[in-house]
Design an enzyme around this catalytic site. Structure first.
Site, PDB file in Angstrom:
ATOM      1  N   CYS A 268       0.840  -1.030   0.044  1.00  0.00           N
ATOM      2  CA  CYS A 268       0.025  -0.018   0.048  1.00  0.00           C
ATOM      3  C   CYS A 268       0.852   1.312   0.057  1.00  0.00           C
ATOM      4  O   CYS A 268       2.135   1.229   0.206  1.00  0.00           O
ATOM      5  CB  CYS A 268      -0.882  -0.015   1.329  1.00  0.00           C
ATOM      6  SG  CYS A 268      -1.865  -1.445   1.333  1.00  0.00           S
TER       7      CYS A 268
ATOM      8  N   ARG B 206       1.084   1.745  -5.943  1.00  0.00           N
ATOM      9  CA  ARG B 206       1.154   0.818  -4.988  1.00  0.00           C
ATOM     10  C   ARG B 206       0.052   0.125  -4.370  1.00  0.00           C
ATOM     11  O   ARG B 206       0.011  -0.894  -3.803  1.00  0.00           O
ATOM     12  CB  ARG B 206       1.882   1.580  -3.845  1.00  0.00           C
ATOM     13  CG  ARG B 206       3.252   1.901  -4.255  1.00  0.00           C
ATOM     14  CD  ARG B 206       4.018   2.736  -2.837  1.00  0.00           C
ATOM     15  NE  ARG B 206       4.357   1.683  -1.874  1.00  0.00           N
ATOM     16  CZ  ARG B 206       5.284   0.989  -1.488  1.00  0.00           C
ATOM     17  NH1 ARG B 206       6.210   1.299  -2.511  1.00  0.00           N
ATOM     18  NH2 ARG B 206       5.374   0.098  -0.605  1.00  0.00           N
TER      19      ARG B 206
ATOM     20  N   TRP C  35      -4.048  -1.678  -1.254  1.00  0.00           N
ATOM     21  CA  TRP C  35      -3.927  -2.912  -2.013  1.00  0.00           C
ATOM     22  C   TRP C  35      -4.495  -3.911  -1.020  1.00  0.00           C
ATOM     23  O   TRP C  35      -3.517  -4.390  -0.157  1.00  0.00           O
ATOM     24  CB  TRP C  35      -2.727  -3.165  -2.669  1.00  0.00           C
ATOM     25  CG  TRP C  35      -2.618  -4.391  -3.488  1.00  0.00           C
ATOM     26  CD1 TRP C  35      -3.274  -4.454  -4.911  1.00  0.00           C
ATOM     27  CD2 TRP C  35      -2.334  -5.654  -3.339  1.00  0.00           C
ATOM     28  NE1 TRP C  35      -3.058  -5.826  -5.434  1.00  0.00           N
ATOM     29  CE2 TRP C  35      -2.374  -6.626  -4.403  1.00  0.00           C
ATOM     30  CE3 TRP C  35      -1.750  -6.498  -2.250  1.00  0.00           C
ATOM     31  CZ2 TRP C  35      -2.426  -7.906  -4.298  1.00  0.00           C
ATOM     32  CZ3 TRP C  35      -1.551  -7.799  -2.268  1.00  0.00           C
ATOM     33  CH2 TRP C  35      -1.717  -8.460  -3.222  1.00  0.00           C
TER      34      TRP C  35
ATOM     35  N   ASN D 289       0.885  -0.142   6.041  1.00  0.00           N
ATOM     36  CA  ASN D 289       1.397  -1.013   4.914  1.00  0.00           C
ATOM     37  C   ASN D 289       2.057  -2.187   5.501  1.00  0.00           C
ATOM     38  O   ASN D 289       2.836  -2.125   6.359  1.00  0.00           O
ATOM     39  CB  ASN D 289       2.287  -0.306   4.045  1.00  0.00           C
ATOM     40  CG  ASN D 289       3.048  -1.062   2.875  1.00  0.00           C
ATOM     41  OD1 ASN D 289       2.320  -2.120   2.552  1.00  0.00           O
ATOM     42  ND2 ASN D 289       4.184  -0.892   2.436  1.00  0.00           N
ATOM     43  N   GLY D 290       1.364  -3.520   5.064  1.00  0.00           N
ATOM     44  CA  GLY D 290       1.843  -4.593   5.514  1.00  0.00           C
ATOM     45  C   GLY D 290       0.942  -5.674   6.409  1.00  0.00           C
ATOM     46  O   GLY D 290      -0.166  -5.474   6.115  1.00  0.00           O
TER      47      GLY D 290
ATOM     48  N   GLU E 196       8.135 -14.583 -19.529  1.00  0.00           N
ATOM     49  CA  GLU E 196       8.087 -13.314 -19.275  1.00  0.00           C
ATOM     50  C   GLU E 196       7.087 -12.564 -20.180  1.00  0.00           C
ATOM     51  O   GLU E 196       6.280 -11.794 -19.661  1.00  0.00           O
ATOM     52  CB  GLU E 196       9.246 -12.499 -19.321  1.00  0.00           C
ATOM     53  CG  GLU E 196       9.301 -11.099 -18.970  1.00  0.00           C
ATOM     54  CD  GLU E 196       8.625 -10.461 -17.718  1.00  0.00           C
ATOM     55  OE1 GLU E 196       8.355  -9.533 -17.680  1.00  0.00           O
ATOM     56  OE2 GLU E 196       8.633 -11.380 -16.848  1.00  0.00           O
TER      57      GLU E 196
ATOM     58  N   LYS F  75       3.458 -10.918 -19.183  1.00  0.00           N
ATOM     59  CA  LYS F  75       2.793  -9.552 -19.402  1.00  0.00           C
ATOM     60  C   LYS F  75       1.635  -9.595 -19.817  1.00  0.00           C
ATOM     61  O   LYS F  75       0.573  -8.499 -19.644  1.00  0.00           O
ATOM     62  CB  LYS F  75       3.913  -9.114 -20.327  1.00  0.00           C
ATOM     63  CG  LYS F  75       5.235  -8.564 -19.656  1.00  0.00           C
ATOM     64  CD  LYS F  75       4.993  -7.333 -18.852  1.00  0.00           C
ATOM     65  CE  LYS F  75       6.206  -7.178 -17.679  1.00  0.00           C
ATOM     66  NZ  LYS F  75       6.050  -8.112 -16.936  1.00  0.00           N
TER      67      LYS F  75
ATOM     68  N   GLU G  50      -0.686 -10.040 -17.240  1.00  0.00           N
ATOM     69  CA  GLU G  50      -1.080  -9.151 -16.190  1.00  0.00           C
ATOM     70  C   GLU G  50      -1.785  -7.918 -16.639  1.00  0.00           C
ATOM     71  O   GLU G  50      -2.490  -7.401 -15.976  1.00  0.00           O
ATOM     72  CB  GLU G  50       0.552  -8.523 -15.913  1.00  0.00           C
ATOM     73  CG  GLU G  50       1.152  -9.419 -14.982  1.00  0.00           C
ATOM     74  CD  GLU G  50       2.568  -8.582 -14.861  1.00  0.00           C
ATOM     75  OE1 GLU G  50       3.239  -8.528 -13.486  1.00  0.00           O
ATOM     76  OE2 GLU G  50       3.246  -8.270 -15.764  1.00  0.00           O
TER      77      GLU G  50
ATOM     78  N   HIS H  42       3.776 -33.005 -23.897  1.00  0.00           N
ATOM     79  CA  HIS H  42       3.513 -33.713 -22.655  1.00  0.00           C
ATOM     80  C   HIS H  42       2.238 -33.196 -21.989  1.00  0.00           C
ATOM     81  O   HIS H  42       2.136 -33.130 -20.677  1.00  0.00           O
ATOM     82  CB  HIS H  42       4.814 -33.663 -21.741  1.00  0.00           C
ATOM     83  CG  HIS H  42       5.835 -34.454 -22.166  1.00  0.00           C
ATOM     84  ND1 HIS H  42       5.946 -35.764 -21.863  1.00  0.00           N
ATOM     85  CD2 HIS H  42       6.807 -34.000 -22.806  1.00  0.00           C
ATOM     86  CE1 HIS H  42       7.112 -36.053 -22.543  1.00  0.00           C
ATOM     87  NE2 HIS H  42       7.692 -35.096 -22.992  1.00  0.00           N
TER      88      HIS H  42
ATOM     89  N   LYS I 102       2.450  -2.683  -7.628  1.00  0.00           N
ATOM     90  CA  LYS I 102       4.111  -2.656  -7.886  1.00  0.00           C
ATOM     91  C   LYS I 102       4.709  -3.392  -7.019  1.00  0.00           C
ATOM     92  O   LYS I 102       5.735  -4.038  -7.631  1.00  0.00           O
ATOM     93  CB  LYS I 102       4.388  -1.236  -8.277  1.00  0.00           C
ATOM     94  CG  LYS I 102       5.421  -0.806  -8.692  1.00  0.00           C
ATOM     95  CD  LYS I 102       5.555  -1.335 -10.302  1.00  0.00           C
ATOM     96  CE  LYS I 102       6.975  -1.139 -10.729  1.00  0.00           C
ATOM     97  NZ  LYS I 102       7.009  -1.833 -12.105  1.00  0.00           N
TER      98      LYS I 102
END
Length: 623
Positions: free
Chosen positions: A2, A27, A87, A113-114, A496, A500, A503, A519, A618
């Site tokens: 956050c 954030r 968040w 935050n946390g 990656e 993307k 996301e 497989h 983020k």
């Protein structure tokens, strides 16, 4: 995860907090809120949604601050306030779960935050003593706990509450009974002070106050800080005073703005050439070797004799580590283990003296990566942090640091920080090879020369391939499933690229080692499936072509990233995107750029906000 902002000073507090939250909205944007001192009480406003929802809620409230000619003016007496953008971790997304939280009597307001790991035990105890909880969050317990200890001295109450809390968190507290005073505390989550003339700031990250001051003070893990308009006091958790140096930040405000681009993500894709150049330039200045002077106690003698390297990371940083694994093993002939940081510490890993553990974290605050690094260090291994943020927790937990130099990244989906991480891992691999004598001098020089050319090649891809990739995106943006394939060093690029797309477009996407396709994943293919293949020149290209043929036989549509000049791939793919030719081991740094652009354009065509993808934030500072 956050975003936190605190302010004491003569500026209009509401406007100052909102300006800071705007810089931290990446954030978290599930909900937001502010608490502002107003005479002998604190006004608190919260709203669900992004920051605009909070602005609308504030606009509906009468302004408590002085206004002249329709514009806010400086306060007659210094004011104070705290703000938060959330968040969600504990508790659903709702107004009652939004911050700031307040105790039952409305005396103590906090933003957090946390995660408070022992919140249930504290909540039961405080409830038995009369506290009335109004949210589902773990964070609210901090407000009640501080209130339980409060007797007119907020720093003392925060210290007492801090001693009872378990977990990893940062928080800021204020009380209407002590105007012009904020108290902050941190344990493993980020919090930084901004120093001004007659005003002070407290925030999760520097951009929150960069418009007002470039002078910062970092709060170390396990410390508390007291802010008043005329100064800042640092102390240990037991109240011992600490002297903390000030640091001048050289970021300009433009780095936090979009710079004319439609989105932060697109801006940051265009900044990748500069980010790689900054990461590589001075470290390869002599041309025949690599100089890494910031590795602390991880000296040349240790690197020559290191018996094993373990790389721990999460998400995009994990993919950068995978590329680093291939490069270091190929060039330096050191055995590498690769671990997801969130799993590493729970499997009782065999690690100790003689091992080098590399923790990769863009923010330097990723909770799982920090925990893995600490475990390794406790068991005697040397720990190297690869991070983008000076003063972050990772830099303090490690024996040495290899900084990436990507600059501020606002977009939640990492782009320029990823390529900078890959470049840093290449530098480390080349330095190890140089020290261990595992590359011929001519080969080492050639690789360094090629590495220094990559920024120009990245710029060429962004400039020349964007229109073509946009057309490919237009052909497939309505697809409901994508498959990405790669072999050897092309596999982490595929992983990656798939991440993307997931996301920011919310399309179901899978990525596999191409040899594993038969497989299981081949069962998913039909004539509606786009299959993105990393098919750049490499020793395994023939194998990749064979996999592409298998895909085409099933009717799927092949989109291939190829090396410029290779015409054979075009016979096996419907669409190809070429990257400039370079050494095959360095090609991932270029091959990922078209996949970033593909994800970007698919998401934009679907009408989505690429800078604020749903459910993501983020920096993951909680487990």
């Amino acid at each position: 995860m956050c975003g936190i902002v605190g302010y004491v000073g003569a500026l209009p507090v509401r406007d100052t907090l909102l300006a800071g939250l705007e810089k931290l909205e990446y954030r978290g944007y599930d909900s937001a809120g502010i608490s502002v001192l107003n005479g002998d009480h604190v006004d608190s406003i919260r709203a669900v949604g992004n920051l605009q929802a909070l602005r609308d809620a504030i606009a509906a409230e009468p302004a408590p601050e002085p206004v002249a000619n329709g514009a806010p003016v400086a306060l007659a007496e210094p004011g104070s306030g705290i703000g938060h953008t959330r968040w969600a971790t504990h508790g659903r997304v709702s107004e009652r779960n939004a911050h700031p939280h307040v105790d039952s009597d409305g005396r103590i307001h906090i933003v957090v935050n946390g995660i408070v790991e022992n919140y249930m035990a504290l909540k039961r105890r405080l409830g038995d003593e009369g506290a009335v909880f109004s949210s589902e969050t773990d964070a609210e317990v901090i407000a009640h706990l501080i209130a339980h200890h409060y007797d007119g001295d907020l720093p003392l109450a925060v210290r007492a509450a801090y001693a009872e809390l378990d977990g990893h968190f940062a928080f800021v507290a204020m009380s209407a009974e002590e105007p012009g005073l904020l108290v902050g505390a941190r344990r493993e989550c980020p919090l930084v002070v901004g120093r001004g003339d007659g005003e002070q700031f407290l925030a999760s990250a520097v951009p929150a106050f960069l418009e007002r001051t470039r002078t910062v003070q970092y709060i170390e893990d396990g410390e508390l800080v007291v802010l008043r308009p005329d100064g800042v006091e640092f102390m240990t958790a037991v109240g011992e005073p600490i002297v903390r140096e000030t640091v001048e930040i050289d970021w300009d405000e433009e780095t936090a703005e979009k710079g004319g681009f439609d989105t932060f993500m697109l801006k940051e894709i265009h900044e990748q050439a500069d980010a790689v150049a900054e990461t590589v330039a001075d470290r390869t200045a002599r041309g025949d070797g690599v100089d890494l002077d910031e590795l602390g106690t991880i000296d040349d003698d240790f690197l020559r004799e290191v018996r094993r390297i373990i790389i721990v990371a999460c998400g995009t940083s994990y993919h950068a580590g995978l590329i680093g694994r291939y490069a270091i093993e190929e060039w330096a002939r050191v055995p590498i283990e690769m671990d997801v940081a969130s799993e590493y510490r729970y499997r009782n890993p065999v690690v100790g003296p003689g091992d080098l553990v590399i923790g990769i974290s863009q923010s330097g605050e990723t909770a799982d990566t920090l925990a893995a690094m600490r475990l390794a260090r406790q068991r005697g291994a040397k720990v190297l942090a690869v991070t983008n943020v000076m003063g972050s927790q990772a830099t303090r937990d490690a024996d040495g640091v290899l900084f990436t130099r990507a600059g501020l990244e606002i977009g939640v989906a990492a782009t320029k920080t990823f390529v900078s991480q890959v470049a840093a891992m290449y530098l480390l691999g080349l330095r190890l090879a140089e020290l261990r004598g595992t590359l011929e001098p001519e080969r080492l020089t050639d690789l360094i020369t090629e590495l220094k050319r990559l920024p120009h090649a990245i710029a060429a891809i962004v400039e020349h391939d964007d229109a073509q990739i946009r057309e490919i995106a237009r052909a497939h943006y309505q697809s409901e499933f994508f498959l990405y394939l790669g072999r050897h060093v092309g596999l982490p690029v595929a992983l990656e690229g798939a991440l993307k797309l997931k996301e920011i477009s919310y399309i179901a996407t899978d990525a596999y080692a191409a040899g594993e396709m038969k497989h299981g994943p081949i069962a998913l293919l039909d004539d509606q499936t786009p299959v993105v293949v990393v098919a750049t020149d490499s020793p395994v290209l023939d194998k990749v072509i064979s996999n592409m043929q298998e895909v085409r036989v099933r009717g799927a549509h092949v989109i291939a990233v190829v090396t410029e000049g290779n015409r054979e791939i075009g016979e096996h793919a419907e669409q190809t995107v070429a990257i400039p030719a370079t050494d095959w081991m360095l090609a991932p740094l270029l091959a990922v750029v078209p996949l970033q652009l593909l994800a970007y354009h698919v998401a934009r065509l679907r009408g989505l906000n690429v800078d604020q993808p749903r459910n993501l934030a983020k920096t993951v500072t909680v487990e």
